[in-house]
Design a protein around this motif. Structure first.
Motif, PDB file in Angstrom:
ATOM      1  N   CYS B   6       0.854  -1.185   0.000  1.00  0.00           N
ATOM      2  CA  CYS B   6       0.000   0.000   0.000  1.00  0.00           C
ATOM      3  C   CYS B   6       0.894   1.241   0.000  1.00  0.00           C
ATOM      4  N   PRO B   7       0.612   2.204  -0.869  1.00  0.00           N
ATOM      5  CA  PRO B   7       1.494   3.378  -0.933  1.00  0.00           C
ATOM      6  C   PRO B   7       1.517   4.169   0.376  1.00  0.00           C
ATOM      7  N   THR B  54      -2.458  -4.335 -15.108  1.00  0.00           N
ATOM      8  CA  THR B  54      -2.507  -3.177 -14.215  1.00  0.00           C
ATOM      9  C   THR B  54      -3.883  -3.122 -13.578  1.00  0.00           C
ATOM     10  N   GLU B  55      -3.912  -3.196 -12.268  1.00  0.00           N
ATOM     11  CA  GLU B  55      -5.190  -3.373 -11.568  1.00  0.00           C
ATOM     12  C   GLU B  55      -5.234  -2.500 -10.320  1.00  0.00           C
ATOM     13  N   ARG B  56      -6.456  -2.276  -9.839  1.00  0.00           N
ATOM     14  CA  ARG B  56      -6.656  -1.434  -8.666  1.00  0.00           C
ATOM     15  C   ARG B  56      -6.913  -2.278  -7.426  1.00  0.00           C
ATOM     16  N   TRP B  57      -6.425  -1.770  -6.307  1.00  0.00           N
ATOM     17  CA  TRP B  57      -6.731  -2.373  -5.018  1.00  0.00           C
ATOM     18  C   TRP B  57      -7.177  -1.257  -4.079  1.00  0.00           C
ATOM     19  N   PHE B  58      -8.001  -1.614  -3.114  1.00  0.00           N
ATOM     20  CA  PHE B  58      -8.566  -0.674  -2.158  1.00  0.00           C
ATOM     21  C   PHE B  58      -8.195  -1.152  -0.762  1.00  0.00           C
ATOM     22  N   HIS B  59      -7.508  -0.333   0.008  1.00  0.00           N
ATOM     23  CA  HIS B  59      -7.074  -0.768   1.336  1.00  0.00           C
ATOM     24  C   HIS B  59      -8.241  -0.600   2.322  1.00  0.00           C
ATOM     25  N   ARG B  64      -7.783   3.092   3.530  1.00  0.00           N
ATOM     26  CA  ARG B  64      -8.865   3.288   2.556  1.00  0.00           C
ATOM     27  C   ARG B  64      -8.407   4.052   1.315  1.00  0.00           C
ATOM     28  N   THR B  65      -7.148   3.831   0.941  1.00  0.00           N
ATOM     29  CA  THR B  65      -6.630   4.399  -0.305  1.00  0.00           C
ATOM     30  C   THR B  65      -6.907   3.450  -1.477  1.00  0.00           C
ATOM     31  N   TRP B  66      -7.313   4.011  -2.593  1.00  0.00           N
ATOM     32  CA  TRP B  66      -7.347   3.262  -3.855  1.00  0.00           C
ATOM     33  C   TRP B  66      -6.008   3.484  -4.557  1.00  0.00           C
TER      34      TRP B  66
END
Lengths: 400, 86
Positions: B6-7, B54-59, B64-66
């Motif tokens: 997670c960034p 290339t895909e998105r993840w949601f923490h 709660r960052t996308w």
């Protein structure tokens, strides 16, 4: 001691066929069989990159039922169930098809309403369905925990008595043997790497064993359909996901029906050999890796123990995953494609095994006539443009 | 289980995250002007490659960052995208 006879030849590919089926799983083999049986088309090859029925056909939990909500789904799955009922005799093979009844448990008022609605919808479509209250569930399946003190108490269930399980390997072997007897070439270790397309029509497939010309090409490639379709320049609304399942150690007979639960999310049956067979939902991410994460198994086991406390000391023997092709409305995509002579049968997602004979039947018709079988028509690719979706996501029972 | 970087929070277990599918799907500038086919493309059609994706993840259970990552759909190896993508 002599080696038992082989059930099919292991031929080299010919230079050309009338029909090439890409994928030697259950649906591909059933399609080949019905092309010969129903339409007299026997100059057919089934190309399989690995070994016959070694993909999802070897990895599913073998549940068979037809209690889908929507008319289009009920029609095609019930057609399939009727075929199952005569398939062992027809193929002259013991498929261990056992109509032991499938319970779909309800754990909330919403589940109860949905279940009752589905029972009524099923009956209107000629699909056998019953609603059981919690006491009747207990009577039908005594080891299910129907205590009111459960975290998610069982408030009732739908029951399809004609549903059940079959032995997946036997189904594949029986279909392969009959297809082979009709003269159809089942070619293993032959991966399709591309398509020769001219003037919008498919002419041949390029394979790891050379070019093979084809009058028609039919994809039956489940989780890898997107990869093949892309090589033919076609974009499909499919996403490939891992779907995991597992078996326990062998047990004495303890569970004589199929139990599925949408809310706690597990489905369980006991195979003839004695192992408990359990599955659940897909892993969330796209993958072709044929493996999933352990926390998904853990959640599935938690669900199983919620329903069957007496399984608490059962040991897991083996877990595995297949690659399932999930469509946006959780219904299959069957029919023609923008490329002439190229057909698609995909998107069965997590529930393709039950459809094996029905899928093969309507796909063979679609290929033979060049237009969709009436039962396949609603499942055409263009529904994602017209908006006529067949949304079975929440409407059917659990993740198929 | 995947270990996802997670960034904001750093490397965390997969079950803290929710999957968001293909990254870089922008809402159409003029949705009313799209043909049915184009709308179907926006709503339903997604890449499904066997390889890098290339895909998105949601923490979901964290900050709660996308965010987007590149992940290989056979090996499940994860790397940071060269270009920032949403």
């Amino acid at each position: 001691m002599t080696h038992p006879d082989f059930l099919w030849r292991n031929p080299d590919p010919k230079q050309a066929y009338d029909v090439i089926i890409v994928g030697g799983g259950g649906h591909g083999l059933a399609t080949a069989y019905y092309l010969a049986r129903n339409h007299g088309i026997t100059n057919v090859a089934v190309l399989e990159k690995g070994w016959l029925a070694g993909g999802n056909m070897a990895r599913n939990t073998t549940i068979i039922r037809s209690n889908y909500l929507w008319d289009e789904s009920a029609a095609i799955y019930e057609h399939s169930l009727k075929l199952w009922e005569g398939l062992g005799d027809e193929l002259d093979y013991d498929l261990q098809f056992s109509q032991r009844g499938v319970l779909n448990l309800a754990h909330s008022l919403g589940d109860v309403r949905e279940g009752r609605r589905r029972v009524n919808a099923n009956r209107l479509n000629g699909v056998d369905a019953e609603w059981l209250d919690a006491d009747e569930v207990k009577k039908f399946c005594p080891i299910v925990n129907v205590s009111e003190r459960a975290r998610y108490p069982v408030m009732g269930a739908t029951l399809q008595r004609r549903g059940g399980i079959a032995k997946h390997d036997h189904v594949a072997w029986a279909l392969a043997r009959k297809a082979d007897a009709y003269g159809i070439d089942l070619i293993q270790g032959c991966e399709v790497t591309g398509f020769e397309i001219a003037n919008g029509r498919v002419l041949s497939v390029k394979t790891s064993r050379g070019r093979i010309a084809a009058g028609k090409v039919a994809l039956a490639s489940a989780g890898h359909t997107s990869v093949l379709a892309e090589r033919a320049g076609i974009r499909l609304p499919l996403q490939s996901h891992p779907l995991q399942a597992l078996v326990s150690e062998l047990l004495e007979p303890v569970l004589d029906c199929v139990v599925m639960s949408n809310a706690v999310h597990v489905y369980v049956s006991q195979a003839h050999k004695g192992e408990l067979v359990m599955g659940a939902g897909i892993d969330s991410y796209n993958s072709y890796g044929q493996r999933g994460a352990f926390h998904v198994i853990e959640a599935q086991m938690a669900a199983a123990l919620e329903l069957f406390p007496l399984f608490s000391r059962v040991r897991v023997l083996r877990t595995w995953a297949g690659v399932v092709d999930v469509s946006p409305d959780a219904s299959p995509i069957i029919g023609t494609t923008p490329v002439d002579g190229l057909y698609v049968n995909a998107g069965w997602g997590t529930g393709g095994f039950k459809a094996t004979p029905g899928s093969g039947w309507v796909y063979a018709h679609t290929i033979a006539h060049g237009e969709p079988h009436p039962l396949a028509e609603p499942f055409a690719l263009d529904r994602f443009t017209t908006g006529a979706l067949i949304d079975e996501h929440g409407a059917a029972a659990v993740a198929h | 289980m995947l270990l996802i970087d997670c960034p904001h929070c750093g490397p965390r277990d997969e079950n803290e995250f929710r999957y968001g599918g293909q990254a870089g799907i922008a809402y159409p500038d003029a949705p009313g002007e799209l043909s049915d086919g184009e709308w179907a493309g926006y709503v339903f059609m997604r890449d499904n490659p066997k390889g890098w994706f290339t895909e998105r993840w949601f923490h979901a259970h964290g900050c709660r960052t996308w965010f987007a990552v590149e992940r290989h759909t056979v090996t499940h190896e994860i790397r940071t995208p060269v270009q920032e993508i949403r």
